[in-house]
Every structure is written in C-alpha cells, then in structure tokens.
Design a protein around this motif. Sequence first.
Motif, mmCIF file in Angstrom:
data_model
loop_
_atom_site.group_PDB
_atom_site.id
_atom_site.type_symbol
_atom_site.label_atom_id
_atom_site.label_comp_id
_atom_site.label_asym_id
_atom_site.label_seq_id
_atom_site.Cartn_x
_atom_site.Cartn_y
_atom_site.Cartn_z
ATOM 1 N N VAL A 8 6.054 11.890 4.165
ATOM 2 C CA VAL A 8 5.762 10.576 4.740
ATOM 3 C C VAL A 8 6.160 10.573 6.212
ATOM 4 O O VAL A 8 6.961 11.393 6.653
ATOM 5 C CB VAL A 8 6.489 9.436 3.984
ATOM 6 N N ARG A 9 5.603 9.636 6.969
ATOM 7 C CA ARG A 9 5.824 9.583 8.417
ATOM 8 C C ARG A 9 7.101 8.859 8.811
ATOM 9 O O ARG A 9 7.588 9.036 9.914
ATOM 10 C CB ARG A 9 4.647 8.881 9.084
ATOM 11 N N SER A 10 7.601 8.011 7.924
ATOM 12 C CA SER A 10 8.762 7.210 8.303
ATOM 13 C C SER A 10 9.531 6.772 7.060
ATOM 14 O O SER A 10 9.031 6.853 5.938
ATOM 15 C CB SER A 10 8.318 5.965 9.078
ATOM 16 N N VAL A 11 10.734 6.281 7.297
ATOM 17 C CA VAL A 11 11.554 5.736 6.222
ATOM 18 C C VAL A 11 10.850 4.532 5.594
ATOM 19 O O VAL A 11 10.892 4.342 4.374
ATOM 20 C CB VAL A 11 12.951 5.339 6.760
ATOM 21 N N THR A 12 10.170 3.742 6.408
ATOM 22 C CA THR A 12 9.466 2.566 5.898
ATOM 23 C C THR A 12 8.402 2.966 4.885
ATOM 24 O O THR A 12 8.294 2.365 3.818
ATOM 25 C CB THR A 12 8.824 1.775 7.056
ATOM 26 N N TYR A 13 7.610 3.991 5.206
ATOM 27 C CA TYR A 13 6.608 4.464 4.244
ATOM 28 C C TYR A 13 7.263 5.029 2.995
ATOM 29 O O TYR A 13 6.764 4.860 1.888
ATOM 30 C CB TYR A 13 5.684 5.501 4.875
ATOM 31 N N ALA A 14 8.389 5.692 3.154
ATOM 32 C CA ALA A 14 9.105 6.221 1.982
ATOM 33 C C ALA A 14 9.516 5.073 1.065
ATOM 34 O O ALA A 14 9.328 5.142 -0.159
ATOM 35 C CB ALA A 14 10.325 7.024 2.428
ATOM 36 N N GLN A 15 10.050 4.009 1.630
ATOM 37 C CA GLN A 15 10.478 2.870 0.827
ATOM 38 C C GLN A 15 9.295 2.205 0.138
ATOM 39 O O GLN A 15 9.376 1.846 -1.045
ATOM 40 C CB GLN A 15 11.225 1.867 1.699
ATOM 41 N N LYS A 16 8.185 2.041 0.852
ATOM 42 C CA LYS A 16 6.987 1.445 0.240
ATOM 43 C C LYS A 16 6.483 2.313 -0.912
ATOM 44 O O LYS A 16 6.102 1.806 -1.958
ATOM 45 C CB LYS A 16 5.881 1.290 1.287
ATOM 46 N N LEU A 17 6.489 3.615 -0.692
ATOM 47 C CA LEU A 17 5.997 4.533 -1.710
ATOM 48 C C LEU A 17 6.897 4.537 -2.942
ATOM 49 O O LEU A 17 6.403 4.551 -4.076
ATOM 50 C CB LEU A 17 5.885 5.928 -1.109
ATOM 51 N N ILE A 18 8.191 4.476 -2.749
ATOM 52 C CA ILE A 18 9.128 4.430 -3.878
ATOM 53 C C ILE A 18 8.906 3.164 -4.702
ATOM 54 O O ILE A 18 8.891 3.209 -5.930
ATOM 55 C CB ILE A 18 10.588 4.539 -3.380
ATOM 56 N N ARG A 19 8.701 2.044 -4.027
ATOM 57 C CA ARG A 19 8.416 0.790 -4.752
ATOM 58 C C ARG A 19 7.101 0.896 -5.519
ATOM 59 O O ARG A 19 7.008 0.485 -6.671
ATOM 60 C CB ARG A 19 8.388 -0.394 -3.787
ATOM 61 N N LEU A 20 6.071 1.438 -4.864
ATOM 62 C CA LEU A 20 4.770 1.590 -5.509
ATOM 63 C C LEU A 20 4.876 2.465 -6.755
ATOM 64 O O LEU A 20 4.380 2.097 -7.829
ATOM 65 C CB LEU A 20 3.762 2.209 -4.525
ATOM 66 N N LEU A 21 5.524 3.599 -6.634
ATOM 67 C CA LEU A 21 5.655 4.500 -7.783
ATOM 68 C C LEU A 21 6.472 3.843 -8.893
ATOM 69 O O LEU A 21 6.178 4.026 -10.071
ATOM 70 C CB LEU A 21 6.288 5.824 -7.345
ATOM 71 N N GLY A 22 7.479 3.064 -8.516
ATOM 72 C CA GLY A 22 8.285 2.353 -9.506
ATOM 73 C C GLY A 22 7.471 1.389 -10.340
ATOM 74 O O GLY A 22 7.719 1.213 -11.534
ATOM 75 N N THR A 23 6.461 0.752 -9.729
ATOM 76 C CA THR A 23 5.607 -0.170 -10.493
ATOM 77 C C THR A 23 4.763 0.570 -11.522
ATOM 78 O O THR A 23 4.247 -0.045 -12.443
ATOM 79 C CB THR A 23 4.670 -0.987 -9.576
ATOM 80 N N HIS A 24 4.653 1.890 -11.355
ATOM 81 C CA HIS A 24 3.913 2.724 -12.313
ATOM 82 C C HIS A 24 4.862 3.484 -13.237
ATOM 83 O O HIS A 24 4.434 4.412 -13.934
ATOM 84 C CB HIS A 24 3.013 3.714 -11.565
ATOM 85 N N GLY A 25 6.135 3.125 -13.211
ATOM 86 C CA GLY A 25 7.116 3.752 -14.097
ATOM 87 C C GLY A 25 7.555 5.136 -13.663
ATOM 88 O O GLY A 25 8.080 5.905 -14.465
#
Length: 85
Positions: A8-25
């Motif tokens: 990922v390009r930034s910490v912000t994208y990492a955080q968004k991606l972690i939240r997104l993946l969490g919604t998929h278990g």
Amino acid sequence: MVDCYIAVRSVTYAQKLIRLLGTHGIRARQTKSPKELTGGGCGHAVLVKDGDPTRLRAILDGSGLPPFRIFLTNDKVNFREYLSL
C-alpha cells in the motif's frame, strides 16, 4: 495457504484495507514492507497470514480503492507477485 503481503502507498490505505478485509471476516495487520519488496526503502504493507490470494484480489477489485499489488511468500524471504488471470 501462504502469507500475503498487500503493498500500500500509505498508512491511511493500510487502515482502510484492514477495515475492508475485516468486513469480509479476514484478519489482517499493518506492517512495514519487507525489504525484498521495496529494494531496501521504506514502505507499508498489509499482512494476511495464510491468505487466499484469489479471494483477496476479488475483494480488492470490488472495493473502489486504487489497485494494490499482492505478494506471496512461504518463508518471508522469497516473494512472488500474485497475478490474477
């Protein structure tokens, strides 16, 4: 299964991606990019242990986020990029 590093390009994208993946278990965590992926420079990645790269790619492609590169490793030394068909 293999460990999947999503560059990922930034910490912000990492955080968004972690939240997104969490919604998929999917459990994921933010980490520094391994030096093998960045050529020794700094970078950020999201790590999914024992991940399914096909499922990750499907989630990422439908997310509306910019494209991310997925790297696979069995030993945290040798990486190969996952290229979906």
